[in-house]
Design a protein around this motif. Structure first.
Motif, short mmCIF file in Angstrom:
data_model
loop_
_atom_site.label_atom_id
_atom_site.label_comp_id
_atom_site.label_asym_id
_atom_site.label_seq_id
_atom_site.Cartn_x
_atom_site.Cartn_y
_atom_site.Cartn_z
N SER A 31 24.27 39.29 40.45
CA SER A 31 24.19 38.24 39.43
C SER A 31 25.38 38.40 38.49
N ALA A 32 25.59 37.39 37.63
CA ALA A 32 26.71 37.46 36.67
C ALA A 32 26.57 38.68 35.77
N TYR A 33 25.35 38.96 35.33
CA TYR A 33 25.09 40.10 34.46
C TYR A 33 25.40 41.41 35.18
N GLU A 34 24.91 41.53 36.41
CA GLU A 34 25.14 42.76 37.20
C GLU A 34 26.62 42.96 37.49
N LEU A 35 27.33 41.87 37.79
CA LEU A 35 28.76 41.97 38.08
C LEU A 35 29.54 42.46 36.87
N ASN A 36 29.18 41.96 35.69
CA ASN A 36 29.84 42.42 34.48
C ASN A 36 29.61 43.91 34.25
N GLN A 37 28.38 44.36 34.48
CA GLN A 37 28.06 45.78 34.32
C GLN A 37 28.88 46.63 35.30
N TYR A 38 28.99 46.13 36.53
CA TYR A 38 29.73 46.86 37.55
C TYR A 38 31.22 46.93 37.22
N ILE A 39 31.79 45.81 36.76
CA ILE A 39 33.21 45.77 36.40
C ILE A 39 33.49 46.72 35.23
N ASP A 40 32.61 46.74 34.25
CA ASP A 40 32.77 47.67 33.11
C ASP A 40 32.86 49.11 33.60
N LYS A 41 32.00 49.45 34.56
CA LYS A 41 31.98 50.81 35.12
C LYS A 41 33.29 51.10 35.86
N GLU A 42 33.77 50.14 36.65
CA GLU A 42 35.00 50.33 37.40
C GLU A 42 36.22 50.47 36.48
N ILE A 43 36.25 49.70 35.39
CA ILE A 43 37.35 49.78 34.43
C ILE A 43 37.43 51.18 33.82
N LEU A 44 36.26 51.76 33.55
CA LEU A 44 36.22 53.11 32.98
C LEU A 44 36.67 54.17 33.97
N GLU A 45 36.35 53.95 35.27
CA GLU A 45 36.61 54.98 36.28
C GLU A 45 37.96 54.84 36.97
N ILE A 267 32.67 34.34 32.59
CA ILE A 267 31.63 35.37 32.68
C ILE A 267 32.20 36.75 32.98
N ILE A 268 33.41 36.80 33.55
CA ILE A 268 34.01 38.10 33.84
C ILE A 268 35.45 38.13 33.36
N PRO A 269 35.96 39.32 32.99
CA PRO A 269 37.36 39.42 32.56
C PRO A 269 38.30 39.27 33.75
N LYS A 270 39.52 38.86 33.47
CA LYS A 270 40.54 38.77 34.52
C LYS A 270 41.12 40.15 34.77
N LEU A 271 41.09 40.57 36.02
CA LEU A 271 41.54 41.92 36.38
C LEU A 271 42.92 41.86 37.03
N ASN A 272 43.74 42.85 36.76
CA ASN A 272 45.03 43.00 37.45
C ASN A 272 45.42 44.46 37.48
N ILE A 273 46.53 44.76 38.13
CA ILE A 273 46.98 46.15 38.29
C ILE A 273 48.01 46.48 37.21
N ASN A 274 47.82 47.61 36.55
CA ASN A 274 48.74 48.05 35.51
C ASN A 274 50.12 48.29 36.12
N SER A 275 51.13 47.68 35.53
CA SER A 275 52.50 47.73 36.08
C SER A 275 53.06 49.15 36.11
N LYS A 276 52.63 50.01 35.20
CA LYS A 276 53.14 51.38 35.16
C LYS A 276 52.76 52.14 36.43
#
Length: 454
Positions: A31-45, A267-276
């Motif tokens: 769901s949108a809620y679950e996807l946001n939770q999952y993305i937050d976890k991935e951003i941290l890790e 509902i979700i942030p735009k993700l990309n790869i850090n250029s560094k």
């Protein structure tokens, strides 16, 4: 018995899901809620992931901009760009408050001695999940080592708090506290609470009227007053369960004669790869250790697959919604009575994907249309065939017709399920009385005897 050992070559087909395939399937059905939770976890890790909030969400994260609106005793602020008055965002900052916390807050402002306040706190802590007092006066007095008189006074104090009816010993006392609070002093209504609640629950107003020697219409008027009271004072307070907010994955908007799908990208942030980190794997190997380069490569691959999986989720849902609109255009135009039978197979055959993929794509997902948020899964329903074997209609449509028939009935002579069944048959729908009863109960509509008004 002769035993032989040997090597035999056999060929068989197996579908083995890789870890990445499993992740893609998992993201598809989030769901949108679950996807946001999952993305937050991935951003941290995963340090290589950069994220950017959508334009509509920037203000929520712009604390410097937000803090200037934090002015005491003001509920609105003026937008400096256009001078329009808007609601302050701080109006929506609320704390989860339990019933007991609310009662203790009210106790703080009570002008009484500390000893009495302590007894009141004990009474509050003794309330059950409904807001009723499960202990007797004697039990509380004995446990605290105080007099019965003081205990009764403490209970009376708590019963004077909001919500009205709290700290009652049973439903009868709860209702009577609310009646007194409303200034109702009619002895007959108190008699009904004490002796006729079972009649009231079953709308047996004639028996109630006979018992009180009043007209049936008057008995019904008393019943309406009692039914307007709250039998569960704790309703509306936080009970420890988390509230999940429904966020639509898409909006279905009509422009002219056509419906258009607008995916909710907010509902979700735009993700990309850090250029560094891109520079690390593009640089010569002499600059960084092989171990560092391999680590960054793995993290970038994971991030790319996450971004692709999110995009795949969005595209699959969009394709499914396109086909749903083709089938259910009448539903979007005219409402639930026009919902057509539609199965997962209908959609999967039309767009060329497996039924299980359609099922995952719509799982726990919502759309916003015609000022209503609906669960996509609720648009799928099997058909019921008309008496002459003609065009099939959905269960939802039949329920809508039953509800419409009941809404238009004469409440003094409500229609029985048998009569509703006959009306539907006259409309060329062979719906049995038992099916009418089943659907009526699913709609939360009581039987004809309980719908009758005098």
């Amino acid at each position: 018995m002769k035993m032989e050992f040997g090597l035999h070559l056999t060929q068989q087909q197996k579908l083995v899901m890789t870890q990445q395939m499993q992740l893609s399937v998992k993201i598809l059905q989030m769901s949108a809620y679950e996807l946001n939770q999952y993305i937050d976890k991935e951003i941290l890790e995963n340090p290589v992931i950069d994220f950017q909030c959508n334009e509509s969400n920037k203000e929520a994260f712009d604390y410097k901009n937000l803090i200037k609106y934090f002015e005491y005793n003001r509920n609105t602020y003026v937008n400096e760009n256009n001078g329009e008055e808007k609601i302050s965002p701080f109006n929506f900052i609320t704390l989860k408050k339990t019933l007991k916390e609310s009662l203790k807050e009210q106790l703080l402002y009570l002008n009484t001695d500390e000893n009495m306040k302590k007894i009141c706190v004990y009474v509050i802590e003794s309330l059950d999940e409904r807001g009723y007092l499960g202990s007797t006066v004697d039990e509380i007095a004995s446990e605290l080592g105080v007099s019965v008189q003081k205990t009764e006074k403490a209970i009376s104090i708590v019963q004077g708090f909001e919500p009205c009816g709290v700290a009652a010993r049973d439903i009868k006392e709860c209702l009577k506290i609310q009646l007194k609070n409303k200034g109702i002093i009619d002895d007959k209504i108190y008699f009904i609470v004490d002796n006729c609640l079972e009649y009231l629950a079953n709308n047996k107003y004639a028996q109630m009227a006979k018992k009180l020697n009043i007209t049936t219409k008057k008995a019904q008027e008393y019943g309406d007053i009692i039914k307007s009271l709250e039998p569960k004072p704790s309703r509306g307070f936080y009970n420890g369960e988390e509230t999940k907010y429904i966020v639509p994955d898409a909006y279905i908007n009509k422009i002219g004669d056509e419906y258009y799908i607008i995916m909710n990208d907010d509902i979700i942030p735009k993700l990309n790869i850090n250029s560094k980190y891109k520079q690390i794997i593009n640089s010569s190997k002499t600059e960084y250790d092989d171990e560092i380069v391999d680590y960054v490569k793995n993290k970038i691959n994971s991030a790319i697959f996450l971004i692709k999986s999110i995009e795949h989720r969005k595209n699959t849902l969009y394709t499914v919604l396109q086909e749903i609109i083709k089938i259910q255009k009448d539903y979007f135009d005219y409402g639930s009575s026009y919902l057509k039978p539609m199965t997962l197979k209908d959609i999967s055959d039309a767009i060329g994907i497996h039924e299980s993929t359609v099922s995952r794509a719509i799982k726990d997902k919502y759309i916003r249309t015609n000022n209503t948020t609906i669960k996509i899964k609720d648009l799928f329903t099997a058909g019921i065939y008309s008496r002459n074997g003609g065009e099939s209609i959905s269960r939802t449509s039949v329920k809508g017709m039953i509800e419409d028939i009941i809404n238009k009935e004469d409440k003094r002579k409500p229609l029985s399920d048998e009569k509703i069944s006959r009306i539907l048959k006259e409309k060329n729908m062979n719906i049995s009385r038992r099916t009418v009863t089943k659907y009526r109960e699913e709609l939360g509509i009581v039987s004809s005897s309980k719908r009758r008004r005098y």
